[in-house]
Motif scaffolding. Structure first.
Motif, PDB file in Angstrom:
ATOM      1  N   ALA A  25       0.985  -1.031   0.031  1.00 13.41           N
ATOM      2  CA  ALA A  25      -0.050  -0.004  -0.288  1.00 13.41           C
ATOM      3  C   ALA A  25       0.970   1.251  -0.123  1.00 13.41           C
ATOM      4  O   ALA A  25       0.458   2.161  -0.415  1.00 13.41           O
ATOM      5  N   VAL A  26       2.234   1.273   0.671  1.00  8.58           N
ATOM      6  CA  VAL A  26       2.884   2.151   0.717  1.00  8.58           C
ATOM      7  C   VAL A  26       3.519   2.620  -0.676  1.00  8.58           C
ATOM      8  O   VAL A  26       3.507   3.632  -1.207  1.00  8.58           O
ATOM      9  N   GLY A  27       3.711   1.381  -1.429  1.00 12.24           N
ATOM     10  CA  GLY A  27       4.311   1.658  -2.861  1.00 12.24           C
ATOM     11  C   GLY A  27       3.303   2.051  -3.819  1.00 12.24           C
ATOM     12  O   GLY A  27       3.656   2.911  -4.663  1.00 12.24           O
ATOM     13  N   VAL A  28       1.933   1.658  -3.633  1.00 10.36           N
ATOM     14  CA  VAL A  28       1.046   2.209  -4.486  1.00 10.36           C
ATOM     15  C   VAL A  28       0.840   3.803  -4.137  1.00 10.36           C
ATOM     16  O   VAL A  28       0.985   4.610  -4.958  1.00 10.36           O
ATOM     17  N   GLY A  29       0.923   4.354  -2.764  1.00 10.15           N
ATOM     18  CA  GLY A  29       0.911   5.696  -2.671  1.00 10.15           C
ATOM     19  C   GLY A  29       2.043   6.335  -3.319  1.00 10.15           C
ATOM     20  O   GLY A  29       1.854   7.573  -3.607  1.00 10.15           O
ATOM     21  N   LEU A  30       3.476   5.813  -2.948  1.00  9.77           N
ATOM     22  CA  LEU A  30       4.321   6.365  -3.200  1.00  9.77           C
ATOM     23  C   LEU A  30       4.422   6.657  -4.945  1.00  9.77           C
ATOM     24  O   LEU A  30       4.767   7.530  -5.509  1.00  9.77           O
ATOM     25  N   LEU A  31       4.099   5.432  -5.638  1.00  9.74           N
ATOM     26  CA  LEU A  31       4.109   5.691  -7.113  1.00  9.74           C
ATOM     27  C   LEU A  31       3.156   6.696  -7.562  1.00  9.74           C
ATOM     28  O   LEU A  31       3.348   7.437  -8.614  1.00  9.74           O
ATOM     29  N   VAL A  32       1.821   6.473  -6.954  1.00 13.25           N
ATOM     30  CA  VAL A  32       0.937   7.588  -7.417  1.00 13.25           C
ATOM     31  C   VAL A  32       1.264   8.979  -7.133  1.00 13.25           C
ATOM     32  O   VAL A  32       1.253  10.119  -7.994  1.00 13.25           O
ATOM     33  N   GLY A  33       1.858   9.044  -5.842  1.00 17.59           N
ATOM     34  CA  GLY A  33       2.302  10.421  -5.525  1.00 17.59           C
ATOM     35  C   GLY A  33       3.474  11.142  -6.284  1.00 17.59           C
ATOM     36  O   GLY A  33       3.465  12.359  -6.735  1.00 17.59           O
ATOM     37  N   LEU A  34       4.339  10.141  -6.674  1.00 21.53           N
ATOM     38  CA  LEU A  34       5.570  10.745  -7.360  1.00 21.53           C
ATOM     39  C   LEU A  34       5.013  10.980  -8.778  1.00 21.53           C
ATOM     40  O   LEU A  34       5.567  12.101  -9.437  1.00 21.53           O
ATOM     41  N   ALA A  35       4.150  10.179  -9.470  1.00 19.63           N
ATOM     42  CA  ALA A  35       3.958  10.512 -10.790  1.00 19.63           C
ATOM     43  C   ALA A  35       2.896  11.788 -10.563  1.00 19.63           C
ATOM     44  O   ALA A  35       3.160  12.667 -11.665  1.00 19.63           O
ATOM     45  N   ALA A  36       1.977  11.929  -9.729  1.00 21.20           N
ATOM     46  CA  ALA A  36       1.434  13.348  -9.768  1.00 21.20           C
ATOM     47  C   ALA A  36       2.418  14.491  -9.357  1.00 21.20           C
ATOM     48  O   ALA A  36       2.133  15.342 -10.052  1.00 21.20           O
ATOM     49  N   GLY A  37       3.299  14.317  -8.687  1.00 25.92           N
ATOM     50  CA  GLY A  37       4.201  15.304  -8.258  1.00 25.92           C
ATOM     51  C   GLY A  37       5.118  15.723  -9.939  1.00 25.92           C
ATOM     52  O   GLY A  37       5.400  16.929  -9.899  1.00 25.92           O
ATOM     53  N   LYS A  38       5.453  14.835 -10.286  1.00 23.25           N
ATOM     54  CA  LYS A  38       6.304  14.943 -11.527  1.00 23.25           C
ATOM     55  C   LYS A  38       5.444  15.621 -12.723  1.00 23.25           C
ATOM     56  O   LYS A  38       6.148  16.452 -13.493  1.00 23.25           O
ATOM     57  N   VAL A  39       4.387  15.216 -12.683  1.00 24.07           N
ATOM     58  CA  VAL A  39       3.057  15.691 -14.140  1.00 24.07           C
ATOM     59  C   VAL A  39       2.853  17.126 -13.498  1.00 24.07           C
ATOM     60  O   VAL A  39       2.885  18.006 -14.470  1.00 24.07           O
ATOM     61  N   GLY A  40       2.543  17.396 -12.343  1.00 23.67           N
ATOM     62  CA  GLY A  40       1.917  18.289 -12.019  1.00 23.67           C
ATOM     63  C   GLY A  40       2.672  19.637 -11.451  1.00 23.67           C
ATOM     64  O   GLY A  40       2.167  20.671 -11.357  1.00 23.67           O
ATOM     65  N   GLY A  41       3.744  19.327 -10.977  1.00 24.92           N
ATOM     66  CA  GLY A  41       4.865  20.374 -10.190  1.00 24.92           C
ATOM     67  C   GLY A  41       4.369  20.787  -9.148  1.00 24.92           C
ATOM     68  O   GLY A  41       4.002  20.076  -8.030  1.00 24.92           O
ATOM     69  N   ARG A  42       4.349  22.044  -8.856  1.00 24.65           N
ATOM     70  CA  ARG A  42       3.948  22.818  -7.709  1.00 24.65           C
ATOM     71  C   ARG A  42       2.413  23.046  -7.340  1.00 24.65           C
ATOM     72  O   ARG A  42       2.039  23.920  -6.506  1.00 24.65           O
ATOM     73  N   GLY A  45       2.037  12.955   0.710  1.00 25.52           N
ATOM     74  CA  GLY A  45       3.503  13.261   1.131  1.00 25.52           C
ATOM     75  C   GLY A  45       4.441  13.341  -0.091  1.00 25.52           C
ATOM     76  O   GLY A  45       5.215  14.175  -0.366  1.00 25.52           O
ATOM     77  N   ALA A  46       4.186  12.146  -0.858  1.00 33.66           N
ATOM     78  CA  ALA A  46       5.240  12.140  -1.920  1.00 33.66           C
ATOM     79  C   ALA A  46       4.883  13.159  -3.117  1.00 33.66           C
ATOM     80  O   ALA A  46       5.904  13.780  -3.452  1.00 33.66           O
ATOM     81  N   ALA A  47       3.743  13.468  -3.173  1.00 32.37           N
ATOM     82  CA  ALA A  47       3.151  14.377  -4.290  1.00 32.37           C
ATOM     83  C   ALA A  47       3.552  15.837  -3.706  1.00 32.37           C
ATOM     84  O   ALA A  47       4.375  16.775  -4.525  1.00 32.37           O
ATOM     85  N   LYS A  48       3.607  16.004  -2.629  1.00 34.08           N
ATOM     86  CA  LYS A  48       3.863  17.432  -1.909  1.00 34.08           C
ATOM     87  C   LYS A  48       5.565  17.555  -2.036  1.00 34.08           C
ATOM     88  O   LYS A  48       6.203  18.674  -2.409  1.00 34.08           O
ATOM     89  N   LYS A  49       6.200  16.506  -1.611  1.00 36.34           N
ATOM     90  CA  LYS A  49       7.854  16.629  -1.548  1.00 36.34           C
ATOM     91  C   LYS A  49       8.299  16.845  -3.188  1.00 36.34           C
ATOM     92  O   LYS A  49       9.148  17.327  -3.151  1.00 36.34           O
ATOM     93  N   VAL A  50       7.807  16.044  -4.035  1.00 37.26           N
ATOM     94  CA  VAL A  50       8.219  16.011  -5.439  1.00 37.26           C
ATOM     95  C   VAL A  50       7.905  17.457  -5.977  1.00 37.26           C
ATOM     96  O   VAL A  50       8.655  18.039  -6.879  1.00 37.26           O
ATOM     97  N   GLY A  51       6.701  17.857  -5.836  1.00 39.03           N
ATOM     98  CA  GLY A  51       6.087  19.089  -6.284  1.00 39.03           C
ATOM     99  C   GLY A  51       7.034  20.313  -5.761  1.00 39.03           C
ATOM    100  O   GLY A  51       7.065  21.270  -6.695  1.00 39.03           O
ATOM    101  N   ASP A  52       7.418  20.210  -4.595  1.00 39.65           N
ATOM    102  CA  ASP A  52       8.336  21.516  -4.012  1.00 39.65           C
ATOM    103  C   ASP A  52       9.492  21.745  -4.566  1.00 39.65           C
ATOM    104  O   ASP A  52      10.556  21.035  -5.046  1.00 39.65           O
TER     105      ASP A  52
END
Length: 122
Positions: A25-42, A115-122
């Protein structure tokens, strides 16, 4: 797309080991969050969107696990399981069989995605 891939992988992992694992479940959240952060930025909405997508991916992964288990037990093709009762039938099974841990895994996936989306987006 990352949410669907993560959902499939999550269901397959659960089927392979015949139980749920928090790390998946952590892996799912990490994958989705990283992808969202990379695509959408800040974009400030992205962490919230990644939570929704991650929770949906964990849920779909759990449904996929049920479908795989039904396919194995009944000795029928996965396509038949997915088409005969459909998502509604799998959802009914999920509601009957769900426990506190199922909801906890949904929350874990969403928390990590935020957390992943926020961190990647910053």
């Amino acid at each position: 797309m990352a949410a669907l891939v993560a959902a499939g992988a999550y269901g397959a992992i659960m089927n392979a080991i015949d139980r749920q694992v928090g790390y998946a479940a952590v892996g799912v959240g990490l994958l989705v969050g990283l992808a969202a952060g990379k695509v959408g930025g800040r974009n400030p909405v992205l962490p919230v969107v990644s939570v929704v997508l991650s929770v949906a991916a964990v849920y779909l992964g759990q449904l996929f696990f049920i479908a795989l288990a039904l396919s194995d037990v009944a000795h029928i093709a996965l396509a038949d399981v997915l088409s005969d009762p459909g998502i509604g039938g799998l959802n009914d099974i999920w509601k009957e069989a769900s426990e506190v841990m199922d909801y906890l895994f949904l929350a874990i996936g969403g928390f990590v995605a935020f957390g992943a989306a926020k961190k990647v987006g910053d």
